[in-house]
Design an enzyme around this catalytic site. Structure first.
Site, PDB file in Angstrom:
ATOM      1  N   TRP A  93     -51.049  36.797  51.879  1.00 61.32           N
ATOM      2  CA  TRP A  93     -52.199  37.701  51.983  1.00 61.32           C
ATOM      3  C   TRP A  93     -52.607  37.852  53.423  1.00 61.32           C
ATOM      4  CZ3 TRP A  93     -56.804  34.949  48.958  1.00 61.32           C
ATOM      5  CH2 TRP A  93     -56.881  33.607  49.314  1.00 61.32           C
ATOM      6  N   ASN A  94     -53.336  38.959  53.684  1.00 59.58           N
ATOM      7  CA  ASN A  94     -53.733  39.307  55.051  1.00 59.58           C
ATOM      8  C   ASN A  94     -55.231  39.566  55.115  1.00 59.58           C
ATOM      9  OD1 ASN A  94     -50.893  39.661  55.848  1.00 59.58           O
ATOM     10  ND2 ASN A  94     -50.994  41.519  54.627  1.00 59.58           N
ATOM     11  N   HIS A 115     -63.760  55.052  58.549  1.00 55.62           N
ATOM     12  CA  HIS A 115     -63.219  56.414  58.502  1.00 55.62           C
ATOM     13  C   HIS A 115     -61.823  56.433  59.129  1.00 55.62           C
ATOM     14  CE1 HIS A 115     -67.143  58.217  57.241  1.00 55.62           C
ATOM     15  NE2 HIS A 115     -67.507  57.016  57.643  1.00 55.62           N
ATOM     16  N   HIS A 160     -59.515  59.067  53.885  1.00 58.63           N
ATOM     17  CA  HIS A 160     -60.795  58.394  53.651  1.00 58.63           C
ATOM     18  C   HIS A 160     -61.850  59.347  53.115  1.00 58.63           C
ATOM     19  CE1 HIS A 160     -61.712  59.993  57.703  1.00 58.63           C
ATOM     20  NE2 HIS A 160     -62.958  59.994  57.278  1.00 58.63           N
ATOM     21  N   HIS A 212     -73.129  59.140  55.959  1.00 56.98           N
ATOM     22  CA  HIS A 212     -72.310  59.180  57.183  1.00 56.98           C
ATOM     23  C   HIS A 212     -72.966  60.042  58.265  1.00 56.98           C
ATOM     24  CE1 HIS A 212     -68.977  59.257  59.889  1.00 56.98           C
ATOM     25  NE2 HIS A 212     -68.540  60.457  59.554  1.00 56.98           N
ATOM     26  N   HIS A 234     -69.701  68.246  58.220  1.00 62.20           N
ATOM     27  CA  HIS A 234     -70.445  66.994  58.082  1.00 62.20           C
ATOM     28  C   HIS A 234     -71.943  67.285  57.920  1.00 62.20           C
ATOM     29  CE1 HIS A 234     -66.707  65.289  59.765  1.00 62.20           C
ATOM     30  NE2 HIS A 234     -67.087  64.167  59.188  1.00 62.20           N
TER      31      HIS A 234
HETATM   32 MN    MN Z   1     -65.016  60.565  57.998  1.00 66.30          MN
END
Ligand code: MN
Length: 259
Positions: free
Chosen positions: A63-64, A71, A75, A81, A210
């Site tokens: 595992w990591n 973002h 995504h 945001h 946005h």
């Molecule tokens: Mn974004």
């Protein structure tokens, strides 16, 4: 009724009559991240560190840890945001109702236009012409802008930076307003690094996808792939970001059911 519908879906998935199309880019150290002017804080790309790999730190398991900006790569943008969505209810990843993570997709093919003009902007007129052919965009649908931008190989071609910034396709402010308020979409999805055009800092308002989408409680999907495998209408998109407490966005696996 719903049982028989889901039984039919299970049969269709098994027979291949309904296909699952992966709209996600691979996520790794080479995944390009948006390039902001140096006066702003930069978002780190993806990196990982091994915790154990069948060794003395963990003899039977691998595992990591991972580190990345919210973002990064394919995504999801949550309303919080953007500052315009900062005060809205249910605006963070952990508060978005699960019902909103599944919805129909309208795919608008702008691939020829984006190839001819890297700064191509989707307009209300273009959307209305699309509707003439394919029908009205229903409330609660994702509008996915196909540009074939995901086929560009390497960071330079993908971000397409010049001296005056990035040159990638997106939406006019009027188009974003039209989709949000005349069509009540769930959000917009694109193949580029972000939902706004490369030159959108110069628009009024700046970064309209946005500003207006997140400001009206709507969502964004960036760095999508394989939009050329979707029909203009009829696909169902499953886009479920991580349930990060107070999260503004997250990488996710975006899947489309195509019949
Ligand atoms: Mn974004």
């Amino acid at each position: 009724m719903s049982t028989s519908l889901l039984t039919q879906l299970a049969d269709a998935l098994r027979s291949g009559a309904v296909k699952v199309v992966d709209l996600t880019q691979p996520l790794g150290p080479d995944t390009p991240v948006i390039d902001l002017p140096p006066i702003f804080a930069a978002s780190p790309g993806f990196s990982s560190e091994v915790i154990s790999r069948y060794d003395d730190k963990g003899p039977a398991w691998y595992w990591n840890t991972i580190r990345l900006g919210e973002h990064t790569g394919t995504h999801f943008d949550a309303p919080v945001h953007w500052i315009t969505g900062a005060q809205l209810p249910d605006n963070t990843l952990d508060k978005i109702p699960a019902r909103k993570l599944v919805g129909p997709a309208c795919v608008i093919d702008c691939s020829r236009e984006a190839a001819a003009d890297n700064d191509f902007l989707l307009t209300p007129e273009f959307v209305l012409a699309w509707e003439e052919q394919h029908g009205k965009i229903p409330p609660g649908a994702w509008v996915l802008m196909r540009t074939d931008w995901s086929k560009r190989q390497g960071r330079d071609a993908f971000l397409n930076m010049r001296e005056d910034g990035s040159h990638t396709p997106g939406f006019t402010p009027d188009c974003v307003r039209f989709l949000a308020f005349e069509r009540d979409v769930l959000g917009v999805g694109v193949e580029c690094v972000g939902t706004d055009a490369g030159q959108a800092a110069t628009f009024d308002p700046p970064f309209p996808a946005h500003n207006i989408m997140q400001g009206s409680g709507r969502f964004g999907l960036a760095s999508l792939a394989n939009l050329d495998q979707l029909p203009p209408t009829g696909a169902i998109v499953i886009a479920a970001p991580l349930k990060i407490v107070d999260g503004s966005g997250s990488p996710l696996r975006v899947l489309a059911l195509v019949g």
